[in-house]
Structures are given as C-alpha cells and as structure tokens.
Scaffold this motif. Structure first.
Motif, short mmCIF file in Angstrom:
data_model
loop_
_atom_site.label_atom_id
_atom_site.label_comp_id
_atom_site.label_asym_id
_atom_site.label_seq_id
_atom_site.Cartn_x
_atom_site.Cartn_y
_atom_site.Cartn_z
N SER A 1 26.51 11.84 50.08
CA SER A 1 27.64 12.67 50.49
C SER A 1 28.81 12.42 49.54
O SER A 1 28.94 11.34 48.96
CB SER A 1 28.07 12.32 51.91
OG SER A 1 27.13 12.68 52.86
N PRO A 2 29.69 13.44 49.39
CA PRO A 2 29.61 14.78 49.98
C PRO A 2 28.97 15.77 49.01
O PRO A 2 29.53 16.10 47.97
CB PRO A 2 31.09 15.12 50.21
CG PRO A 2 31.81 14.40 49.10
CD PRO A 2 30.99 13.20 48.74
N TRP A 3 27.82 16.28 49.38
CA TRP A 3 27.07 17.24 48.58
C TRP A 3 26.56 18.35 49.50
O TRP A 3 26.57 18.22 50.73
CB TRP A 3 25.87 16.58 47.90
CG TRP A 3 26.19 15.63 46.78
CD1 TRP A 3 26.79 14.41 46.88
CD2 TRP A 3 25.91 15.83 45.39
NE1 TRP A 3 26.89 13.82 45.64
CE2 TRP A 3 26.36 14.67 44.71
CE3 TRP A 3 25.32 16.86 44.66
CZ2 TRP A 3 26.24 14.52 43.33
CZ3 TRP A 3 25.19 16.70 43.28
CH2 TRP A 3 25.65 15.55 42.63
N LEU A 4 26.07 19.41 48.88
CA LEU A 4 25.39 20.49 49.60
C LEU A 4 24.12 20.84 48.84
O LEU A 4 24.09 20.84 47.60
CB LEU A 4 26.26 21.74 49.70
CG LEU A 4 27.54 21.65 50.53
CD1 LEU A 4 28.38 22.92 50.32
CD2 LEU A 4 27.22 21.48 52.00
N ARG A 5 23.04 21.16 49.59
CA ARG A 5 21.82 21.65 48.95
C ARG A 5 21.61 23.11 49.30
O ARG A 5 21.66 23.50 50.47
CB ARG A 5 20.59 20.85 49.42
CG ARG A 5 19.34 21.17 48.60
CD ARG A 5 18.06 20.66 49.23
NE ARG A 5 17.57 21.57 50.26
CZ ARG A 5 16.36 21.50 50.84
NH1 ARG A 5 15.53 20.55 50.46
NH2 ARG A 5 16.00 22.35 51.77
N PHE A 6 21.38 23.91 48.25
CA PHE A 6 21.08 25.33 48.42
C PHE A 6 19.67 25.58 47.90
O PHE A 6 19.34 25.21 46.76
CB PHE A 6 22.07 26.20 47.64
CG PHE A 6 23.51 26.02 48.04
CD1 PHE A 6 24.03 26.72 49.12
CD2 PHE A 6 24.34 25.17 47.33
CE1 PHE A 6 25.34 26.57 49.50
CE2 PHE A 6 25.67 25.01 47.70
CZ PHE A 6 26.18 25.71 48.79
N SER A 7 18.83 26.22 48.69
CA SER A 7 17.48 26.56 48.25
C SER A 7 17.49 27.90 47.54
O SER A 7 18.12 28.86 48.00
CB SER A 7 16.54 26.62 49.46
OG SER A 7 15.27 27.13 49.06
N ILE A 8 16.78 27.96 46.42
CA ILE A 8 16.60 29.23 45.71
C ILE A 8 15.18 29.75 45.89
O ILE A 8 14.75 30.66 45.16
CB ILE A 8 16.94 29.10 44.21
CG1 ILE A 8 16.15 27.97 43.56
CG2 ILE A 8 18.45 28.88 44.03
CD1 ILE A 8 16.30 27.90 42.05
N ALA A 9 14.47 29.20 46.87
CA ALA A 9 13.12 29.68 47.18
C ALA A 9 13.22 30.85 48.16
O ALA A 9 12.60 30.86 49.22
CB ALA A 9 12.28 28.57 47.77
N THR A 10 14.02 31.82 47.77
CA THR A 10 14.20 33.01 48.58
C THR A 10 14.45 34.18 47.64
O THR A 10 14.53 33.99 46.42
CB THR A 10 15.37 32.82 49.56
OG1 THR A 10 15.43 33.93 50.46
CG2 THR A 10 16.71 32.71 48.83
N ALA A 11 14.57 35.37 48.18
CA ALA A 11 14.65 36.56 47.34
C ALA A 11 15.82 36.48 46.35
O ALA A 11 16.90 35.98 46.69
CB ALA A 11 14.80 37.81 48.21
N THR A 12 15.60 36.98 45.15
CA THR A 12 16.64 36.96 44.12
C THR A 12 17.90 37.68 44.61
O THR A 12 19.02 37.22 44.34
CB THR A 12 16.12 37.61 42.83
OG1 THR A 12 14.95 36.90 42.39
CG2 THR A 12 17.17 37.57 41.73
N GLY A 13 17.73 38.77 45.33
CA GLY A 13 18.89 39.49 45.86
C GLY A 13 19.70 38.65 46.82
O GLY A 13 20.95 38.73 46.84
N THR A 14 19.02 37.84 47.61
CA THR A 14 19.72 36.95 48.55
C THR A 14 20.55 35.93 47.79
O THR A 14 21.71 35.66 48.13
CB THR A 14 18.71 36.25 49.47
OG1 THR A 14 18.01 37.22 50.24
CG2 THR A 14 19.41 35.27 50.40
N VAL A 15 19.96 35.33 46.76
CA VAL A 15 20.68 34.35 45.95
C VAL A 15 21.87 35.00 45.26
O VAL A 15 22.97 34.41 45.20
CB VAL A 15 19.73 33.71 44.93
CG1 VAL A 15 20.49 32.75 44.01
CG2 VAL A 15 18.60 32.97 45.63
#
Length: 409
Positions: free
Chosen positions: A371-385
């Motif tokens: 901490s303090p960090w955030l994790r963002f997943s990019i294993a989702t649709a390109t449009g969502t990212v």
C-alpha cells in the motif's frame, strides 16, 4: 450451538479479488454503469479445438475417475511442453496435475511445511501465496519490493531474509499484480544467493509465462541455474495462456519425492482432476500457440491505453507492466485528499471505493501486501479499458486538498 472454527481457517480470509468482483456485479445488477477492472480472467474464449476435444471426450464416455496425479497422456504432454517451450527436461513421475494451479501450490505447502516453517514471499504478491502458507502452519516472510526496484526482489533482500527455518522462496514472473518481469541478470543474482542456502526450495509461479510484451519466449531461473531444478517446483497451467480459467487444470513439475508427497495430499483432498478438463488441457498443449500473438497484441494495446491515461493523472505513479494483464499504480500522491462529499481518502481501499462510486472497479494494493497502490486488470474488452482511463482521471480530478469543510460542496 456455537460453531468452533479451527485456528488454521481463522488465519486466512476470502479472496479480496472475488469480493471486489462481487461488489462490482452487485452495482451492475442495480443498473449502475461500472467498468470492471478487477478480475484476472482473459475475456477471450477458449479456442475451438480445445472445446471440441472436451466434447469428444464426453461423447466417448471419458467421464470416470482419473488417476490422482493426472491422466498419463496429459502428464506426458506437460513433459513435452516443458521441453519444447521452456527448454526444461522432466520425467513423467515428476509431473502432477491438479484442480488449478492454486491447488498445486496448496498441495506443495501441505506436503512440506511444519508449524513455524517460513516461506519468503516478495510483495506485492497474489494473496493466495501467504494465505496458503498460513493455512498449512507456515509463516510468510513478506519482503516489500518497492516501485523504485520495479516491484522485484533484490538479492540482498533475499539473503537477509533467509534463516534456519526458511523452506521456500516464491518467485512469480511475470508478476501478479505488478506485471514485473525478471531479467536474466536479476534471476542469476537470486540463484547465486540460493546456492549458498541448499535448504531453501524455490516455487516458480509461471502462469503468465506467454503473456509478455518484449516478444521473447518464456524464461525461468532454471534456464540460467539448472542446478536449482533439484529443489524447485515449477507451477503452470492452462488458465491464462489458453483462456481456460473455468476448466480448473494446473500442473506442478518438481523432484519425484515432492511430486509423490503432493499426490498423497491430493488423494485425500480432491482425488484426480476432471477427466473432461484434462482432455481439454491435453488438446491445449498439443494444439500449438497460433492464436496467442493476437491475444498478446490486444493485451499490449490495452496496457498502452491505460498506462498513457493514468500517467497523466497527478498523484498516480504507474509501473509499466512488462507482462501479464494488470497495471499496478502507486497512489500515495492522492492520500489525504477529500472527496466532494467531504470524506477523506486515507488509504488505497478508500480510493478504490471512490473509483467504484465513479464507475470503475479496481482492487486496493493492500490486498497484495503493498500500500498505497491500485491494481487494474486489462483482461477485459479494449473498449472498456479505453473508457476506464479517462473515467479514473476524472474521478481523481474531483479530489481536493484541504480540510473536510473545504472539501464539501
């Protein structure tokens, strides 16, 4: 009557990833517009030839119990895969199949840890690592790996942490949540330390081995220090590379004595993995990786979109991932600020809650030990990212310095 829970189950908790995903799903169910960047699960479908192999197995009646260490043909395919893709040689008795890589890891610790034994866990880390250690009576030695060192373990940290009760070192490359990828020089330096402590084994989590953005093939410390193979467990599977998370097949490759002990644990915990899923995994390992470049290119595009957007946000420091499908961001610069409703952002969990209110679901770095960090997943649709980056930036821009009264509209 009050249920008395065991000490071991009280040492661990439910997966924070699953909790964040569930909260995002609840809000979506209420009609909220939420971009979900929580789960490390490929949005691609399992390749058609793999699904066809599963159906063929069902049609052929291949639906019975399987051998506890795994179907012989699949274990042989893992041996061939390791030699073909990783330039590592194993024999059939050294390979075990389990219900996902998580069970492989759990079985290994159940087979080797006594109360008080220590396992070195570089953080940030996948939450299962320390909890699997705790559940099996061990003590995780969490070593903080900062942004300044690329979220990678340094040789001097490793050497200082090793003690007489150290049983394992965990290495995860490319890393979850960091996306960090160890270079040959970095791996060689860690191997040099391990050579001085022959009682320490190494667990290599290489689930993301093919999702790397440098165009290079998978690379393991065992390629550089083959002498360590006699005290190493290499953990792999089909979930990430082949988009087969729900099929629940993982493998472990290590010395025969360890493989045998892990098989004993599995025989009493779950028996053999699904016959149908093993047929599918066999097709995966034998079917080639022709589909993979397009998927890795998509992950790279998403990485670049999110990194570019977040790098422009004051208060955020982005660790550019070299592999995997996560973007890990230090958010210390936003702590102490106030939301428009006057609530203060004191932790990364507070910031994750604020982003969720603004329509982006992420996971606080505290879930991964840093901490303090955030994790963002990019294993989702390109449009969502693509939508998520500007939405995160807008949410952060609403945060203000000052006291709570000044923060209120």
């Amino acid at each position: 009557m009050t249920l008395r829970l065991s000490q071991r189950v009280q040492r661990v908790s439910l997966s924070p990833n699953a909790a964040a995903k569930a909260r995002a799903n609840d809000l979506r169910g209420e009609g909220r517009d939420v971009l979900d960047l929580t789960t490390g699960e490929p949005d691609f479908d399992t390749p058609a030839h793999i699904k066809a192999a599963a159906w063929a197995a069902i049609q052929a009646g291949d639906t019975k119990y399987t051998a506890t260490p795994g179907v012989r043909a699949l274990r042989a395919a893992v041996v061939a895969k390791l030699e073909r893709e990783n330039q590592l040689r194993y024999t059939l008795p050294e390979v075990v199949i389990a219900n996902g890589a998580k069970q492989v890891i759990f079985n290994a610790f159940a087979a080797t840890l006594d109360e008080g034994d220590e396992v070195i866990v570089p953080v940030p880390c996948w939450p299962t690592f320390p909890d699997a250690v705790r559940f099996n009576g061990g003590v995780p030695r969490l070593l903080e790996c900062s942004l300044e060192q690329g979220c990678k373990l340094l040789p001097q940290q490793l050497e200082a942490a090793i003690g007489p009760r150290t049983r394992w070192l965990i290495l995860n490359s490319p890393g979850n949540p960091s996306g960090a990828l160890y270079s040959d020089a970095e791996l060689s330096a860690l191997a040099e330390v391990l050579r001085r402590y022959p009682h320490v084994w190494v667990l290599l989590d290489e689930l993301y081995e093919h999702i790397r953005f440098d165009g290079a093939p998978p690379r393991s410390v065992l390629n550089l220090a083959p002498d360590l193979q006699a005290r190493a467990l290499l953990v792999g599977g089909v979930s990430k590379t082949y988009a087969m998370t729900g099929w629940r097949i993982g493998f472990g490759a290590g010395p025969h004595a360890l493989a045998q002990a892990m098989t004993v644990v599995q025989s009493q915990a779950a028996s053999g993995a699904s016959s149908v899923s093993q047929a599918a995994a066999l097709a995966a390992f034998e079917g080639g990786l022709g589909f993979l470049p397009a998927q890795v290119a998509a992950y790279r595009e998403r990485r670049d979109l999110l990194v570019e957007a977040l790098s422009e946000v004051p208060g955020l420091e982005v660790l550019v991932p070299q592999g995997g499908f996560f973007v890990f961001v230090r958010c210390a610069g936003l702590l102490g600020r106030y939301r428009p409703d006057g609530l203060r952002i004191d932790t990364d969990a507070d910031l994750a809650a604020w982003l969720l209110e603004q329509g982006v679901a992420a996971i606080a770095g505290s879930a991964y030990g840093l901490s303090p960090w955030l994790r963002f997943s990019i294993a989702t649709a390109t449009g969502t990212v693509a939508q998520a980056g500007p939405r995160i930036a807008a949410a952060c821009a609403l945060l203000r310095d000052g006291d709570a009264d000044e923060g209120r509209p």
